[in-house]
Each structure stands twice: as C-alpha cells, then as structure tokens.
Design a protein around this motif. Structure first.
Motif, PDB file in Angstrom:
ATOM      1  N   LEU A 189      35.311 -15.999 -33.144  1.00 41.82           N
ATOM      2  CA  LEU A 189      36.115 -15.363 -32.113  1.00 41.82           C
ATOM      3  C   LEU A 189      36.299 -13.915 -32.518  1.00 41.82           C
ATOM      4  CD1 LEU A 189      37.748 -15.934 -29.530  1.00 41.82           C
ATOM      5  CD2 LEU A 189      39.716 -16.340 -30.974  1.00 41.82           C
ATOM      6  N   ASN A 190      35.836 -13.015 -31.674  1.00 43.33           N
ATOM      7  CA  ASN A 190      35.944 -11.587 -31.956  1.00 43.33           C
ATOM      8  C   ASN A 190      36.428 -10.908 -30.681  1.00 43.33           C
ATOM      9  OD1 ASN A 190      35.775  -9.056 -33.034  1.00 43.33           O
ATOM     10  ND2 ASN A 190      33.558  -8.961 -33.035  1.00 43.33           N
ATOM     11  N   LEU A 191      37.725 -10.651 -30.618  1.00 41.43           N
ATOM     12  CA  LEU A 191      38.328 -10.085 -29.415  1.00 41.43           C
ATOM     13  C   LEU A 191      38.928  -8.723 -29.717  1.00 41.43           C
ATOM     14  CD1 LEU A 191      40.252 -13.228 -28.137  1.00 41.43           C
ATOM     15  CD2 LEU A 191      38.043 -12.381 -27.344  1.00 41.43           C
ATOM     16  N   LYS A 192      38.813  -7.833 -28.762  1.00 42.77           N
ATOM     17  CA  LYS A 192      39.469  -6.533 -28.858  1.00 42.77           C
ATOM     18  C   LYS A 192      40.910  -6.671 -28.387  1.00 42.77           C
ATOM     19  CE  LYS A 192      35.152  -4.185 -27.966  1.00 42.77           C
ATOM     20  NZ  LYS A 192      34.353  -3.462 -27.001  1.00 42.77           N
ATOM     21  N   ASP A 193      41.740  -5.691 -28.671  1.00 39.88           N
ATOM     22  CA  ASP A 193      43.131  -5.715 -28.215  1.00 39.88           C
ATOM     23  C   ASP A 193      43.181  -5.908 -26.703  1.00 39.88           C
ATOM     24  OD1 ASP A 193      44.200  -5.403 -30.712  1.00 39.88           O
ATOM     25  OD2 ASP A 193      44.480  -3.244 -30.536  1.00 39.88           O
ATOM     26  N   GLY A 194      43.980  -6.867 -26.263  1.00 42.28           N
ATOM     27  CA  GLY A 194      44.139  -7.115 -24.833  1.00 42.28           C
ATOM     28  C   GLY A 194      43.049  -7.969 -24.213  1.00 42.28           C
ATOM     29  N   GLU A 195      42.011  -8.326 -24.971  1.00 43.96           N
ATOM     30  CA  GLU A 195      40.907  -9.137 -24.446  1.00 43.96           C
ATOM     31  C   GLU A 195      41.237 -10.617 -24.588  1.00 43.96           C
ATOM     32  OE1 GLU A 195      36.063  -8.935 -24.757  1.00 43.96           O
ATOM     33  OE2 GLU A 195      37.242  -8.390 -26.493  1.00 43.96           O
ATOM     34  N   SER A 196      40.762 -11.423 -23.660  1.00 42.42           N
ATOM     35  CA  SER A 196      41.026 -12.852 -23.641  1.00 42.42           C
ATOM     36  C   SER A 196      39.725 -13.636 -23.816  1.00 42.42           C
ATOM     37  CB  SER A 196      41.683 -13.236 -22.309  1.00 42.42           C
ATOM     38  OG  SER A 196      41.808 -14.628 -22.212  1.00 42.42           O
ATOM     39  N   PRO A 197      39.778 -14.802 -24.458  1.00 46.97           N
ATOM     40  CA  PRO A 197      38.569 -15.601 -24.624  1.00 46.97           C
ATOM     41  C   PRO A 197      38.154 -16.342 -23.353  1.00 46.97           C
ATOM     42  CG  PRO A 197      40.405 -16.741 -25.606  1.00 46.97           C
ATOM     43  CD  PRO A 197      40.911 -15.390 -25.164  1.00 46.97           C
ATOM     44  N   HIS A 198      39.045 -16.367 -22.340  1.00 47.53           N
ATOM     45  CA  HIS A 198      38.753 -17.075 -21.089  1.00 47.53           C
ATOM     46  C   HIS A 198      39.524 -16.407 -19.951  1.00 47.53           C
ATOM     47  CE1 HIS A 198      38.567 -20.307 -18.121  1.00 47.53           C
ATOM     48  NE2 HIS A 198      37.505 -20.728 -18.794  1.00 47.53           N
ATOM     49  N   PRO A 199      38.921 -16.311 -18.766  1.00 47.45           N
ATOM     50  CA  PRO A 199      39.592 -15.646 -17.640  1.00 47.45           C
ATOM     51  C   PRO A 199      40.928 -16.274 -17.221  1.00 47.45           C
ATOM     52  CG  PRO A 199      37.279 -16.011 -17.135  1.00 47.45           C
ATOM     53  CD  PRO A 199      37.569 -16.711 -18.432  1.00 47.45           C
TER      54      PRO A 199
END
Length: 81
Positions: free
Chosen positions: A29-39
C-alpha cells in the motif's frame, strides 16, 4: 494449497466506519496524503491483510514497512512477531 487463490484478502476500514474488502495480489500500500485505496472510502484508517503466504524455498526472509503517523502489527500463526 490447490484450493487457495493467489493473493491475500485486504480489508480497508474508513474513518467513517465504511469497509471495503478485496483480494489483493500483494501486501503493499503506497498512498499519498489524502489519497484513498478505494473510491468508496474517503480515507483508510486501518488495513488488514489476511490469508496464507506459501513459502516454497527454505531460507531467511525479510519484511519491511514504513508508516507515516501510524502503527504496524504483524502476526504469524496468531503470534505477534
């Protein structure tokens, strides 16, 4: 092992209580600030991967994780490692 599908089940829990589960090919899991893994989720507050890891070759293995303002717990066979 023949009955198992490749991948691990990932459960993403949102801050508002929503949950999304799906089969993931890897534990990553590699997410940026404010990004979500699912809509369906505004923000994932917790992610749990469950399943079996098939180790086909003996030897030493190393796992690593980097968290930003979070905590990580790893359990193998029900024991915290």
């Amino acid at each position: 092992p023949a009955d198992l599908r490749p991948g691990l089940v990932a459960e993403y829990a949102g801050a508002n209580g929503d949950k999304v589960s799906r089969l993931e090919p890897t534990v990553a899991l590699n997410l940026k600030d404010g990004e979500s893994p699912h809509p369906r989720l505004q923000h994932a507050s917790r992610v749990i991967w469950t399943g079996y890891v098939n180790v086909t070759r003996p030897g030493k293995y190393t796992c690593s994780a980097t968290t930003a303002d979070g905590a990580l717990t790893v359990e193998v066979g029900g024991h915290r490692v």
